[in-house]
Every structure is written in C-alpha cells, then in structure tokens.
Design a protein around this motif. Structure first.
Motif, mmCIF file in Angstrom:
data_model
loop_
_atom_site.group_PDB
_atom_site.id
_atom_site.type_symbol
_atom_site.label_atom_id
_atom_site.label_comp_id
_atom_site.label_asym_id
_atom_site.label_seq_id
_atom_site.Cartn_x
_atom_site.Cartn_y
_atom_site.Cartn_z
ATOM 1 N N ILE C 98 25.593 26.311 -31.916
ATOM 2 C CA ILE C 98 26.410 26.214 -32.620
ATOM 3 C C ILE C 98 25.580 25.884 -33.819
ATOM 4 C CG2 ILE C 98 28.456 24.461 -33.283
ATOM 5 C CD1 ILE C 98 28.801 23.894 -30.280
ATOM 6 N N GLY C 99 24.502 24.723 -33.390
ATOM 7 C CA GLY C 99 24.480 24.885 -34.648
ATOM 8 C C GLY C 99 22.739 25.805 -35.238
ATOM 9 N N GLY C 100 23.138 26.761 -35.086
ATOM 10 C CA GLY C 100 22.555 28.383 -35.691
ATOM 11 C C GLY C 100 21.161 28.398 -34.850
ATOM 12 N N GLY C 101 21.023 28.452 -33.952
ATOM 13 C CA GLY C 101 19.702 27.993 -33.154
ATOM 14 C C GLY C 101 19.488 28.875 -31.749
ATOM 15 N N ILE C 102 18.620 28.883 -31.025
ATOM 16 C CA ILE C 102 18.559 29.058 -29.664
ATOM 17 C C ILE C 102 17.403 29.044 -29.181
ATOM 18 C CG2 ILE C 102 17.125 31.596 -30.287
ATOM 19 C CD1 ILE C 102 19.859 31.919 -28.033
ATOM 20 N N ASP C 103 17.387 28.298 -27.655
ATOM 21 C CA ASP C 103 16.682 27.761 -27.511
ATOM 22 C C ASP C 103 16.190 28.846 -26.498
ATOM 23 O OD1 ASP C 103 14.658 26.697 -26.102
ATOM 24 O OD2 ASP C 103 15.503 24.290 -26.725
ATOM 25 N N TYR C 151 10.466 22.340 -39.643
ATOM 26 C CA TYR C 151 9.042 22.264 -41.052
ATOM 27 C C TYR C 151 8.967 23.711 -41.104
ATOM 28 C CZ TYR C 151 11.782 18.038 -41.338
ATOM 29 O OH TYR C 151 12.233 17.173 -41.135
ATOM 30 N N GLY C 152 8.524 23.854 -39.866
ATOM 31 C CA GLY C 152 7.092 25.618 -39.777
ATOM 32 C C GLY C 152 7.608 26.316 -40.033
ATOM 33 N N ARG C 153 9.247 26.593 -40.445
ATOM 34 C CA ARG C 153 9.708 27.509 -41.016
ATOM 35 C C ARG C 153 9.900 29.175 -39.681
ATOM 36 N NH1 ARG C 153 10.626 27.586 -46.469
ATOM 37 N NH2 ARG C 153 10.722 25.108 -47.050
ATOM 38 N N LEU C 154 9.419 29.244 -37.920
ATOM 39 C CA LEU C 154 9.629 30.023 -37.346
ATOM 40 C C LEU C 154 11.007 29.939 -37.012
ATOM 41 C CD1 LEU C 154 6.424 29.006 -35.164
ATOM 42 C CD2 LEU C 154 6.982 30.413 -36.684
ATOM 43 N N VAL C 155 10.792 30.841 -36.495
ATOM 44 C CA VAL C 155 12.538 32.125 -36.103
ATOM 45 C C VAL C 155 12.449 31.104 -34.406
ATOM 46 C CG1 VAL C 155 14.437 33.373 -35.022
ATOM 47 C CG2 VAL C 155 12.137 34.217 -37.259
ATOM 48 N N THR C 160 11.051 29.264 -29.386
ATOM 49 C CA THR C 160 11.004 28.847 -28.033
ATOM 50 C C THR C 160 10.546 29.583 -26.948
ATOM 51 O OG1 THR C 160 13.132 30.286 -28.548
ATOM 52 C CG2 THR C 160 13.182 27.084 -28.864
ATOM 53 N N LEU C 161 10.065 30.278 -27.859
ATOM 54 C CA LEU C 161 10.054 31.891 -26.714
ATOM 55 C C LEU C 161 7.820 31.071 -26.588
ATOM 56 C CD1 LEU C 161 10.312 34.532 -25.678
ATOM 57 C CD2 LEU C 161 8.988 35.273 -27.615
ATOM 58 N N ALA C 162 7.715 31.357 -27.644
ATOM 59 C CA ALA C 162 6.119 30.222 -27.145
ATOM 60 C C ALA C 162 6.314 29.304 -26.617
ATOM 61 C CB ALA C 162 5.849 29.993 -28.931
ATOM 62 N N ARG C 236 23.742 22.197 -46.446
ATOM 63 C CA ARG C 236 22.575 21.941 -47.238
ATOM 64 C C ARG C 236 22.741 21.172 -48.147
ATOM 65 N NH1 ARG C 236 17.298 23.759 -51.040
ATOM 66 N NH2 ARG C 236 19.135 25.488 -51.006
ATOM 67 N N LEU C 237 23.913 22.161 -49.659
ATOM 68 C CA LEU C 237 24.416 21.716 -50.601
ATOM 69 C C LEU C 237 25.587 21.033 -50.716
ATOM 70 C CD1 LEU C 237 24.040 25.303 -52.688
ATOM 71 C CD2 LEU C 237 22.716 23.332 -52.687
ATOM 72 N N ALA C 238 25.708 20.176 -50.064
ATOM 73 C CA ALA C 238 26.334 19.113 -49.414
ATOM 74 C C ALA C 238 26.250 17.843 -49.132
ATOM 75 C CB ALA C 238 27.694 19.517 -48.681
ATOM 76 N N GLY C 239 24.271 18.177 -49.831
ATOM 77 C CA GLY C 239 24.023 16.687 -49.188
ATOM 78 C C GLY C 239 23.404 16.603 -47.737
ATOM 79 N N ILE C 240 23.027 17.500 -46.580
ATOM 80 C CA ILE C 240 23.287 17.712 -45.002
ATOM 81 C C ILE C 240 21.175 17.674 -44.909
ATOM 82 C CG2 ILE C 240 23.232 18.010 -43.085
ATOM 83 C CD1 ILE C 240 26.373 18.362 -43.662
ATOM 84 N N ASN C 241 20.735 17.258 -44.601
ATOM 85 C CA ASN C 241 19.290 16.424 -44.238
ATOM 86 C C ASN C 241 19.776 18.199 -43.123
ATOM 87 O OD1 ASN C 241 17.080 17.129 -43.425
ATOM 88 N ND2 ASN C 241 16.610 15.257 -44.232
ATOM 89 N N VAL C 242 19.625 19.131 -43.282
ATOM 90 C CA VAL C 242 19.400 20.245 -42.322
ATOM 91 C C VAL C 242 18.550 20.989 -41.630
ATOM 92 C CG1 VAL C 242 19.895 22.973 -42.282
ATOM 93 C CG2 VAL C 242 20.425 21.597 -43.811
ATOM 94 N N ARG C 243 17.127 20.300 -42.376
ATOM 95 C CA ARG C 243 15.826 20.305 -41.127
ATOM 96 C C ARG C 243 15.870 19.305 -39.975
ATOM 97 N NH1 ARG C 243 11.003 21.890 -45.327
ATOM 98 N NH2 ARG C 243 11.759 23.747 -46.095
ATOM 99 N N LEU C 244 15.513 18.111 -40.681
ATOM 100 C CA LEU C 244 15.606 16.967 -39.898
ATOM 101 C C LEU C 244 17.150 17.218 -38.462
ATOM 102 C CD1 LEU C 244 15.067 14.227 -38.954
ATOM 103 C CD2 LEU C 244 16.546 12.847 -40.630
ATOM 104 N N HIS C 245 18.129 17.318 -38.856
ATOM 105 C CA HIS C 245 19.389 18.208 -37.804
ATOM 106 C C HIS C 245 18.991 18.733 -37.039
ATOM 107 C CE1 HIS C 245 22.860 16.748 -36.260
ATOM 108 N NE2 HIS C 245 23.531 18.124 -36.467
#
Lengths: 354, 671, 363
Positions: C98-103, C151-155, C160-162, C236-245
C-alpha cells in the motif's frame, strides 16, 4: 505514532539497533552445545583398520559438491572432509560448486588445471556435467562420481551411489510386513514425497508403489513436499485432515520428517506407524527411543562420501580393495538401502547425519 | 541556402482559396520539387510587386544575386539572421508607446472574437477569422517601415493576404476536438500548413500542443473535426499510418535506439530486406544520401547512436523522417536539448528541408527562435486556436503573448481592502539560487500581504516556490520565517514553521484522487487532529466541513472522492488543506490553472480573505492580469532572475508583459 | 461525470444491469461501484464468495469426511494454521505494498530470524530471548531494507531482492546448513496447543490481523501509508516525512517476519536456512488477490487475509481429494490471474466502455 520528535525517535531506533546487534552477535554461536556435528561418520571405517589404511603414495583429491541447502548434502561435504583428514597421505582440495550446474562446471575446470590425482564429484546434475567427466578422464584424472550418475560410462572411473528405487522397496516391504504382523487387512497408507520434479523422488515412489503392490496394498494419498521442515509439516498437516485414520506413512526424507513428525504431534495423531528416509541422526535416535510414530527409516546414507574418498585414494594409489581379489577398485558401487529399526538403531547411529 | 522566403513573403495568412491555382499564374504546385527552379526566378520580380508570392521556389540564392538590391534586402533575414533581426525586429517589439496601445487592443479583440468562431464556424468562416488577425500585421509592418527597414513595406500588406496562395496547403485541420476524461485537450483547433514553410505552434504548457502533435502523428484520433492531408480527408489509425502517409514526428525525447547504428535507426521498422536479411549496405548508402541531404555527409552511417551528442541524435531523427519520404516533419521543442551554436545548425537543417519543399511544424517556447526560423505562427490556448497563421516575423510580441496567455476570460478581482502598508515580516529570502533554475533571488512577504511573481514557464518561478517550501535543496542563499532561519530542503520544517503550498500540478503533486475530500484536506493536519496516534475521522470531517463551507466547496459532501470534483473545487481542497493548519504563509503556484471563471473569482476572494486574516501569500501565475489584480507587490522573473520589483499599482499589463517576454527576444539577438 | 447523451444512456445502463429508473442519466456517478469504500467491500465479498465456493466443493467431493463428528472444525483449524504464518507475513506485506513498495525478502528474513533464534547459544538463553531474537532480527533486517530504499534510493525490488539472497546466505552460514531443532517446550507449544478452544497459531494470526487493521485504518501511521502510496509527491509536499515512514514500513514487514519466524520454528520444531522458501511469492499473491493495488495507495488487510485463506483452502481441498500438486499450483496461478482480471475489469473495462459509448454518441 507521533510526528513530534523524529530526532529523538531516530536516536532510540539507532540505539535499539546497536543493542540488538550486540545481543544477536552473541547468539549466533552454535558451538557451545555438546553435540559435535562433524565427527560422527568415520567411526565405521576406523573400526577395522586393514592393510589399505597404511600410508602410501601422497595423493591429492579434488572434491566438489553443490552448496548445501539441506542436511544430506551438508553431510556429504563434511563426511568427505572428515574422511580425507583420516589419511596422512591425502591432500584434500575443494571448490565451491556454486548455485547450478554451469557454475559447478566452471569451478571444476579450474580444478582440472590444478591436476589433482583424482576428482570426487557430486554433480548438480549428472547429465549436464557428463561432459566434464569426459574431459577430466581424457586429461588423465580419474573421476569418482557420487550419487548422481553420469549417463556416459566413459565419464567416470568409479560410480558410487545410493539406491533410490531400493529405498522405496525397503520402505514398502517394511510397511507391508508390519501391517501383516498387526493383522490390518486393508491398511490406509500415506506418502510424503520430496520435490516431485526430481528423478530420485520419482524412483523412490516407484519402488514404494511396487513393493506395496506386491503385497496387495496401495497408497491412499501422496503429497509432495520440498525436502524442508516447513513444507513437510504443511503437507502432513493437510494429509492428516484428508486421512482421519491412517495406518502407515512413508516420508521420503528425514529432514522434512522433522516437520512431518511435528505435524503429527500437533494434531495429536499416533495411530499410525511412520517410516523415514535417508537416515538422519535425529531420526535414528527417535527410532531408538521408540517414543514417537517413527518406527523405522530406510537409508540413503551420505556415508557414501566417506567411502568415495577412501576409494578415490586407492584409485590414485593404484590399489585394489583388500577384501576383493581384484587389483583395482571396481567401476560401480551401489549402496544397499538398509532398514533401520529399533533393534539395529545403535549400530547405525554413528552413520546418521545431522 | 535556397529559396528562403523573405519575412514578409513567408507570412501568408489564412487567405481563402489558397488551394486553387494562384491568380498570377505562377507554378501552382511545384513547391516541393525543384522542377520549376528555372522558371521561378522570373516570376519573382513580378511577385514582389504583385503579391510577393512566388519567391520561395527556385534557387533563391542565385536569383538574389541578380535581383535588385531592394529584393536582396528583403531576403537577407534568412541568410544573415542576426543582422536582419537587429534591424527589423526591434522595430516590432518595442514600438512607440502610442502605437503600442493600438495593436494590443486590437489583439485582444480578434483573440476573444475568434474563439467562438473557431469553435462553431464552418471551415470557410474560420479562415475569415484569420484576416481579422491580419489587421495587426499591416500595422506592425508599417511600424517596421517607419523605423526604416527597407524590406518590409508593400509586400508586408500584400504578402500577408495573398502570399501563400500558390504554395499548396499540405495539411489543414478544421475544428479538431479531442477529449480525455475530464479534459477537453483540443477544443476546436484550426491549423493550416503549407509545403515548404516552417509553421510554428505557440502555446503555454497545457495549451494542447502535445495533444495536437499526437493527433497529427496518429498517436491519438480526434473525436471530431476534419484533418485534411494533401487535400484528402484522413484519419490515421496509428503512428505507422501517419509515417507512411509522410508525416514524421520528432519528439523531444528522441525515440532512438542507442545501441543501433545511425543507419539502422534511420530505417528502423522499414529496413530494406532480402529474404528476411537486412541489407546493411543499402541502409548505409541510403543513410549517407539522406545525411548529405541534411548537410551532414560527414557522419558515418554505421556509427552507434549512443556516441552522438544530442544535436547529432536530432539529425538522426530527421534522417529517419526523410527515410520515410516525409513531407511534413513535426518538431517538438527541438532546441530544448541543444546548446546555442547547435541551434544554428538545426536551423540550417530546417532550411535545407523546407528548401526541398518539406513542411515543418516547429514547436518552441522561445519566441526568438520563432522569429528566426518561422514563417507563420498558430497560437493555441486552452485547446483552441486563438490565432491562425500569423506572420512569424512581424507579429508583435505583445500580440503573440496576449493570445497565449491572454484574456479569453474576464478577470473579476474583488476589491482589496486594507492592504497592509508596513506589514510585519513573515518571510525573507536572501540570495536564493539553484544552478540552472534561478539565481540570487531576494524577496520578502509580510503578514497579510499578497506578493505576486510574474514570469513565464521556465522562468524559475515554480522552482523558487518549491525551494522556499523545502521541496528542493537551495544551493545558495537563506530563507527566514519570522526572523528565524528555516532548515533548507525540508518540507516538514517548512510546514512546522507555518508555510503551506499549493503546487503547480494539482493532481500530480497535491491530491490523492481516490481518497475522500476530507482526507485530502487533512493530509497535513491529520496527525495533529489525531489522539495518541489514532486518527479521528469524525473530527477531521467536521473540520473539513467548516473549511468546505468557508470555501463554498461543491459538493459539500466531504466523503466524496476528490477525483469527482471540478478543477476549481480541487484547488479549493488544496488551499483548504493549509487553512486547516496554522498556516501563516501560503505559496500558491498557478492557483487558477484549469479553473473555470466562476471558481476563479471565488478563489480570488479566498486569497483576499486569507490575507485579511493576516496570512501572507506568495503567488505565482503566468497570467499577468491575475498577478497584477491580486497582489499588493509584484516581482517579475525572467530566466531565473528577478528583473523588476514594484508595487502592483505602479505596473500595468503591458509593462509586465514586456519585462516577461522581451528579454527572451533580446536574448540571443546580439549573438 | 457529465451526462450521457439521452439516446445512448439506456443502452449503457442495460449493459451494466442497471435499472432504467436510475436517475440523472450520468451512468451512475454515485453508483456503489464508484465509491472506493464500497469497492473494497464488494471485492472482499467476492473473495468470501470464492472461499465459500471452494468449501462447497470440498463438501461435495468429500461428504464422508465432512459428515464425521467434529471433523469440519479441525479442518477449519488445519486450514487456518496452514495459512497462519503466511497470513502474518501478508499483513506486513500489505502495508509495504500500500505504501508503494514491495518486499521480496520476507521468506529470507523468516529463515534468518528463525535460524538465529534457534542457535544453541540463543536456545540456552531461554524462551524469552529466542522470541526476542527472532523479532529483533526481523525488525533490524527490515530497517536495513528500509534504509537502503529510503535513504540509499534503491528501488525496493532490487534492495529486497539483494536482501533475499544475503539473508538466506547468512542463515545458511549461521546454521552451518543444518536443521536446528528446538526442544523448547514453550516454543513448540505455540503450534501444538489451543487456547480457549482455538489454536494459538490462529490466535496469533487473528491478533496480528486485528492490530494491522487498526494500524492501517485508525492510526496516523496507516493514513501516512495510504498517502505515500497514493501520491508520494503530495504526501511529501504535505509535510509527511516520506523517507522515515517508508523505512518504518519495511521495519514493520520485518517485525511480521520475526513473528512468522517464531511461528514457523514452532510449527516445524526447528529452523533451517531453507525454511519459508517462496513465502514472498505466497504473501504477494495473497495481497494482490486481496485487492491491494500493486502500485500502492489502496488495499485492505481483510482482503489479504482472505487471499491467504483461499490459498490454504485450495491446498486443503486438493489434499482431501488426493489430487496432484501440479494441478494445485496451476489452479493457484489461475486464481491470481482471475482476481487481477476482475479488478481490471472493474476499473478499466467499465470506464472505457463508458467512454466509447459517450464518444460515439458525441460524434
């Protein structure tokens, strides 16, 4: 979760991670226990020293087996290593076989260039590495093929392997015999196989089916697991649902058998007898203790790696097996699948792998 | 260098009947071939006096050598562009003050008049709209004449009306409409392109240029309207069909395969083959021919495209177009990726192409390029043609700009009450800069003050706003909020300091389209409304409801997904988001883009009301009247620099437009 | 939505099965299938329908088993226990997706956490430390994933494959490629015992699902997750700390894996480096079947749970009928495709259908 103090939270996280790291680093040790994992296999060979164990010509044995993801393969490697260490005249070199047949081939080609006196090899896939066997033999290096056969007889000097079909037959015979002894006329028999795509699994199941058929019995439900504990447990848990009453079960592999037994315990099912496969130390101990449904296991022993090293040494030294009349080691050895029960468990315990 | 049209002759308007043979009987349809080269030289003399029409055919260069000096002068802008501009253009861009009022006033008229016509008129009537535009042209050329350019006089008027007459029209669009869900991307587009001309398309972002290109190139099919190609009504099912018909499109992001050779790229998809085997030799030979045609015979056809610079790749794209025997090449901002000297080369190639009778549709934001390379200009705004086929060189900047940005709608600004005179400082920006975006920007915004930034797309204004808000990391300068330095490049810090921003791209940057209105409104405040980390949707809805009432949001039901709202109401949701928080300073980037008239007026009122409550507003808009009408103070930005800073009442629209646009015309002129 | 031209509206509505009395002529912009909340509910009801169908097939094909006294309840528990571990992992996976990622590393994290918590040294420290070790390993590995991605900006796919490869490698290293059995009674009891007549594994699943549901639907954490997945720029533009979250999302997935590791260790009374193989695929498949958009921004915990249960019910059904595993896997693949197709039909085909009709009407 609040947003108010990310700095503080980050600090806490960092601290937790550091602490956890320190704690966990302390827990990775597997050595503080008292079971020595690598030394259980060579007892059989040491027990009866003969003329051939006397130091001879110095030989180098190259060894390669797939990376272990499974207890049996791990035992093959550790057995080979341990057996080589028994001989003062053997130099043992090993190459990582990597993840697949191609990787193993490339690793082995470097080994050829090092010119060992003999190569002991458990291939990822016998068919795919057949060409390597030919190449090595042509280069004058005898190849001892372990377990997974090369299709071409010219590709090896010696082949030593287990008997998958015989394993199934042994399990089937044991179950048929026990059913007869218990007087169960129409027994319900389950089977938890290994990975279905593998030839060895198919051979084992064929042998099992044939032996049962000879006694007029059939398999009621067969599930294929994945040679791992959790897949064994998962398949068994459902098999138990499908067969509310079961008389006998053959599980192809003692490693996944841990899961199979766990599933039986968790479902509180004890009415059947279970036969294992391969002959792990844990299984043999359980049979000896006789406190579970596991009453028997049929071997497919990784001790063949120990024997392979011994025989490779003889080949390199140009000696024959002292109990045989022939002056050279034979070309093919197929280990009989032995049936381990409570009665003979203590004899086999040293050969069990963990 | 061939038959280049003189500025005045190359600026035909949409005169009627131009598909028919021309009155003066010169070569009706030879334009794209060199068949009439020899005869062409002769009629030119007549043409210059009669209607200036036929100059474009034939070996102009040689013809020029023998023609009288006056004619030579007329031609010169093509070959010696910089000099030509320095004489002709300034006269057009900076007319005498008294003359300035007139053209711009008349510009508004045709602009607003032509819209209804363009939408509903039959094709013939559409053309009649163009002469209305033409009225400006003579006026301008007269200006030009006054200044003393020998080139422009008579033909200016004559040429505009009749000149195009004997160049055949290759492409004609009539009332083309294309809609996407929720958007009328094209809303009645008229376009007429003639063989051998460079027809420029002008329009702001979102004016419909890209959609129009896609319709022409077969990527989209129009919903209604007529596309005529070489005199026949056509409908391209896909890009391949358009290619086959002879329309090639060179997109901004060049669609070349880096790891194939130039030749393979040029013939990609239609390689000459024998029994399935590509004929490499043929490819290379034909590519070399084409490259030679483009004046780049020195490039080896078997070179890998990867090794080429951007300009070289562009040449390959054009080679591909020529390999399709294209008769119309559409270029989407081709100069955007090029360095200055490379642009000159591009223009040279374009001239080579048009000399061979190939028509070019040229899209650019840079007016000076249009002046230099263009023959005629069609201006799009909000998916409509606001001016068709204006002369590219002589139409005053102001006209073009007003048609791009201009008032197709009435601005109704509320009366500004008690604007603060000496407001308490909220925001102070000192020497802010980001390489390639903006440089050395200093500004202040006070409590209850509305500060407007005027500037074109690409002037760095949106980037500036985003940098202040922390969405971009500044490379130089400092930002202070209420006297305290703001942590740079951190949106969270900016929000906590009381900043709020309504970004330029509402849907992409501000809204969760599938989520309900209230959740969009509380996107930056739900954490504050929440108790112990648990959201309080009831309270959120309540608060959102209050703001919705205040903003007169329609519909009122805040549980509806935001995507069901109109553009104006979506913008209200974004603004409402910051009303919910304790926002002291609101950064508004194009707050009224894609917003209808009624909602605009409401938004203006909202902005004023906010200022009245003491909120500082920093506003960016490309619509100059909006900036002037709303703001207390105005900053004008051009190419990343602040060029003017004044109170709103000290400025008028023309002044600001000149500041905003003129620079881009001046730029490059001395080169 | 603008109104459909009058002449085509009835035809469209008929095709949709809508009544002619529907007012507005707008193709039903207020129709229940347009409301997002209704959409999720509708899809979950659909999944429950599928589940009911599968159970019905079981009853029809095995009437004898279902007729046995008390058998069906043990079968329900068997199905739920079979899916419990994947279910717990799928809850974490739902958040990540839901957060736009995959594990992709969840199975490997389970193996690592399981192996680490069953080393001889850890086992000697007792039950509490075994569980703590599993959870901490899961969270730490998840944090590493999250750090690399945020923070490392990896896809996410690559990071997670690594981790999948690396964590299994470390697990094999620690376990020396051997199966580590545990005789810890408390651990082993988790899979064997009931509490209030319900297996403890099922309790764990239920608690994780309920907490996950609350976290997603009732907390700021969940709201941020949806916002980031729905439109990361807007968040991000609403002030949410996207990276931390984003990092926290992977840590949460790691925590779920830690819990899963304890469960799976208990289930098999052992841990090994090869355990939980392909759990990432099972979890992702369940999440997708549950209607969570793979692109993020929308999804439900309940849907994911239903996806897991449907999968284990299929396994159960095939075992009851002694059918081969191959066919079972084919059916599972078919169900994934069908579920996704149904989603696409709802969102694309239907609206395109509308569009086409409106366009032809307009021209």
């Amino acid at each position: 979760m609040t947003q108010h103090d990310p700095v503080r939270r980050r600090f806490l996280l960092g601290g937790a991670a550091l602490g956890a790291g320190a704690l966990l680093a302390a827990c990775t040790s597997n050595d503080s226990g008292d079971d020595n994992t690598n030394t259980q296999t060579q007892g059989g060979n040491n027990a009866s020293p003969n003329a051939n164990t006397a130091p001879g010509k110095k030989v180098t044995i190259g060894f390669s087996a797939p990376a272990a993801d499974h207890g049996w393969i791990a035992a093959i490697t550790s057995n080979a290593k341990a057996q080589a260490a028994e001989y003062s005249d053997v130099t043992f070199t090993t190459v990582e076989a990597g993840a697949d047949a191609a990787a193993q081939r490339s690793a082995l080609s470097t080994m050829i260039s090092q010119k060992p006196d003999v190569i002991v090899l458990l291939p990822h896939d016998g068919k795919e590495l057949n060409a390597f066997g030919l190449e090595a033999m042509k280069a004058g290096i005898p190849v001892v093929n372990l377990d997974r056969a090369f299709p071409d007889a010219l590709a090896y000097r010696l082949q030593i392997k287990g008997d998958n079909y015989g394993m199934g037959v042994a399990a089937g015979n044991y179950i048929a015999e026990q059913m007869k002894a218990k007087g169960v006329s129409n027994p319900i028999i389950g089977e938890i196989a290994g990975i279905d795509n593998l030839e060895l699994t198919q051979e084992r199941s064929a042998g099992f089916k044939a032996a049962l058929a000879a006694a007029g019995l059939t398999v009621a439900n067969r599930r294929a697991a994945g040679f791992t504990v959790d897949t064994g447990q998962a398949e068994m848990s459902q098999l138990l649902q499908a067969l509310p009453k079961m008389d006998a079960l053959w599980n192809h592999d003692d490693d996944q058998g841990i899961g199979v037994l766990a599933a039986a315990n968790q479902a509180n099912r004890k009415e059947f007898l279970m036969v294992g496969g391969a002959g792990s130390k844990a299984a043999i101990e359980a049979i000896q203790a006789d406190n579970s449904v596991l009453k028997c296991t049929v071997t497919y022993s990784p001790s063949m790696a120990s024997s392979a090293i011994s025989l490779a040494r003889l080949i390199a030294q140009g000696k024959g097996m002292s109990d045989l009349v022939e002056l050279q080691v034979p070309k093919e050895i197929i280990l009989a699948s032995e049936t381990i029960t409570k009665e003979n468990a203590s004899t086999y315990l040293p050969l069990g792998f963990s | 260098m061939t038959e280049s049209t003189a500025p005045e002759t190359g600026t035909p308007s949409g005169a009627t009947g131009n598909r028919k043979p021309t009155p003066n009987g010169t070569t009706p349809e030879p334009v794209d071939t060199s068949a009439t080269e020899t005869s062409a030289a002769e009629p030119t003399a007549a043409a210059t006096t009669a209607d200036g029409a036929s100059v474009e055919t034939g070996e102009a260069g040689t013809a020029a050598a023998t023609t009288p000096p006056r004619k030579r002068a007329a031609r010169s802008p093509r070959t010696t562009t910089s000099r030509a501009r320095s004489t002709a253009n300034p006269s057009n861009e900076t007319p005498a003050p008294d003359a300035a009022g007139e053209p711009s006033a008349s510009a508004e008229q045709p602009g607003s008049v032509s819209i209804p016509q363009a939408r509903h008129a039959a094709p013939d009537e559409v053309d009649s709209a163009a002469p209305a535009d033409v009225e400006d042209a003579p006026g301008d050329t007269v200006d030009g004449d006054e200044v003393g350019s020998a080139a422009t006089p008579v033909q200016g008027g004559g040429g505009v009306v009749d000149d195009g007459a004997e160049r055949p029209v290759v492409l004609r669009l009539t009332d083309v409409v294309k809609t996407f869900p929720g958007v009328r991307a094209l809303d009645g587009v008229q376009l007429e392109v003639r063989a051998g001309e460079v027809h420029c398309l002008l329009g702001q972002n979102g004016a419909g240029k890209s959609t129009l290109i896609k319709v022409l190139s077969g990527a989209h099919q129009p919903d209604s309207g007529v596309v005529e190609w070489l005199g026949e009504q056509v409908r391209f099912a896909n890009p391949q069909a358009a290619n086959k018909a002879g329309i090639a499109t060179i997109y901004q992001e060049l669609d070349l395969v880096d790891d194939l050779s130039i030749g393979e790229n040029a013939f990609l998809g239609h390689e000459p083959k024998v029994a399935g085997f590509v004929k490499r030799g043929t490819i290379n030979r034909r590519t070399r021919e084409i490259l030679t045609r483009l004046g780049h015979g020195e490039i080896a056809p078997n070179r890998m495209v990867r090794t080429l610079p951007a300009a070289g790749k562009q040449v390959v794209s054009m080679a591909r177009a020529l390999s399709h025997e294209a008769r119309l090449i559409i270029m989407d901002e081709p100069s955007a990726v090029l360095a200055h000297d490379e642009v000159e080369n591009l223009f040279r190639i374009i001239r080579e192409l048009t000399a061979q009778g190939i028509a070019v549709i040229y899209i650019s934001h840079r007016l000076e390029e249009i002046r230099e390379i263009g023959d005629r200009v069609t201006v799009l705004k909000d998916g409509r043609t606001t001016a068709a086929s204006l002369p590219a060189r002589t139409t005053p900047t102001r006209d073009l700009v007003s048609r791009m940005t201009g008032r197709s709608i009435e601005y109704v600004f509320p009366t500004r009450v008690n604007a603060p005179t000496e407001p308490e400082e909220l925001l102070r920006v000192e020497g802010l800069g980001r390489a390639g975006e903006f440089d050395d920007i200093s500004l202040t915004v006070g409590k209850g003050e509305i500060v407007g930034i005027a500037g074109l797309v690409g002037s760095g204004r949106s980037e500036l706003l985003e940098t202040i808000f922390g969405a971009r990391q500044p490379e130089q300068g400092r930002i202070y909020v209420k006297g305290k330095a703001l942590r740079p490049g951190a949106v969270g810090a900016a929000v906590r300091a009381g900043l709020g921003m309504a970004p330029e791209e509402r849907k992409a940057q501000a809204l969760l389209l599938g989520e309900p209105i209230y959740r969009n409104m509380t996107l930056s405040t739900f954490s504050k409304i929440a108790k112990f980390g648990f959201t309080d949707t009831g309270k959120e809805r309540e608060e959102a409801m209050k703001v919705a009432d205040q903003l007169e949001l329609r519909p009122r039901d805040v549980r509806r997904p935001v995507r069901t709202l109109s553009g104006g109401n979506q913008q209200k949701v974004v603004v409402g988001r910051w009303l919910l928080g304790d926002t002291d300073l609101l950064l508004l980037d194009e707050p009224t883009r894609g917003v209808d008239v009624g909602a605009r007026a409401e938004l203006y009122q909202v902005i004023h009301a906010l200022a009245a409550q003491g909120v500082g507003v920093l506003l960016v808009s490309s619509e100059v009247p909006e900036v002037l009408g709303l703001s207390d103070r105005v900053l004008v930005m051009r190419e990343g620099r602040m060029v003017r800073h004044a109170r709103a009442e000290e400025l008028d629209e023309e002044t600001v437009l000149d500041l905003v646009m003129a620079g881009s015309l001046m730029e490059g002129a001395p080169a | 939505m603008t109104g459909l031209p009058a002449q085509t509206a009835p035809a469209v509505k008929e095709a949709l099965g809508g009544g002619p009395e529907e007012k507005g002529g707008g193709g039903g912009s207020n129709g229940w299938w347009h409301s997002d909340a209704g959409e999720a509910t509708r899809r979950n009801l659909g999944l429950i329908g599928v589940l009911a169908g599968l159970i019905l097939i079981g009853i029809i094909t095995q009437p004898e088993l279902y007729g046995r006294e008390g058998w069906w309840i043990t079968n329900v528990w068997a199905i739920l226990k079979l899916g419990a571990t994947v279910g717990v992992v799928a809850v974490g996976m739902t958040f990540v997706i839901i957060g736009g990622g995959i594990d992709l590393s969840v199975g490997a994290i389970i193996a690592l956490a399981g192996v680490w918590s069953t080393t001889v040294a850890t086992q000697e420290m007792g039950t509490f430390f075994m569980i703590l070790t599993a959870l901490v390993v899961g969270v730490v590995v998840g944090l590493i994933n999250g750090f690399l991605i945020s923070y490392g900006r990896l896809v996410p796919f690559i990071a997670t494959l690594a981790m999948l490869v690396a964590a299994r490698g470390l697990a094999a290293q620690i376990s020396n490629k051997q199966t580590q059995q545990t005789d810890n009674r408390t651990i082993n009891a988790i899979a064997a015992e009931d509490f209030l007549g319900v297996p403890i594994l099922v309790w764990i699943l239920a608690v994780v699902v309920v907490l996950g549901w609350i976290l997603l639907n009732r907390t700021t954490f969940g709201r941020r997750t949806v916002a980031i997945g729905g439109n990361v720029e807007a968040a991000r533009l609403a002030g949410i700390n996207v990276r931390l979250h984003t990092m926290m999302l992977y840590a949460l997935a790691g925590l779920c894996c830690g819990i899963g590791a304890v469960m799976l260790t208990s289930i098999g009374t052992s841990a090994q480096a090869a355990m939980a193989t392909n759990y990432e695929l099972d979890a992702i498949a369940a999440v997708i079947i549950g209607g969570t958009l793979l692109s993020g921004g929308r999804g439900t915990i309940v849907g994911s749970l239903l996806g897991v249960v449907i999968f284990s019910t299929i396994t159960n059904l095939f075992t009851l009928n002694a059918l081969s595993t191959e066919v079972q896997n084919m059916v599972k693949g078919g169900i994934i495709v069908a579920a996704v197709l149904i989603q696409q039909f709802r969102f694309n085909s239907l609206s395109q259908f509308f569009k086409r009709n409106r366009i032809t009407a307009a021209s």
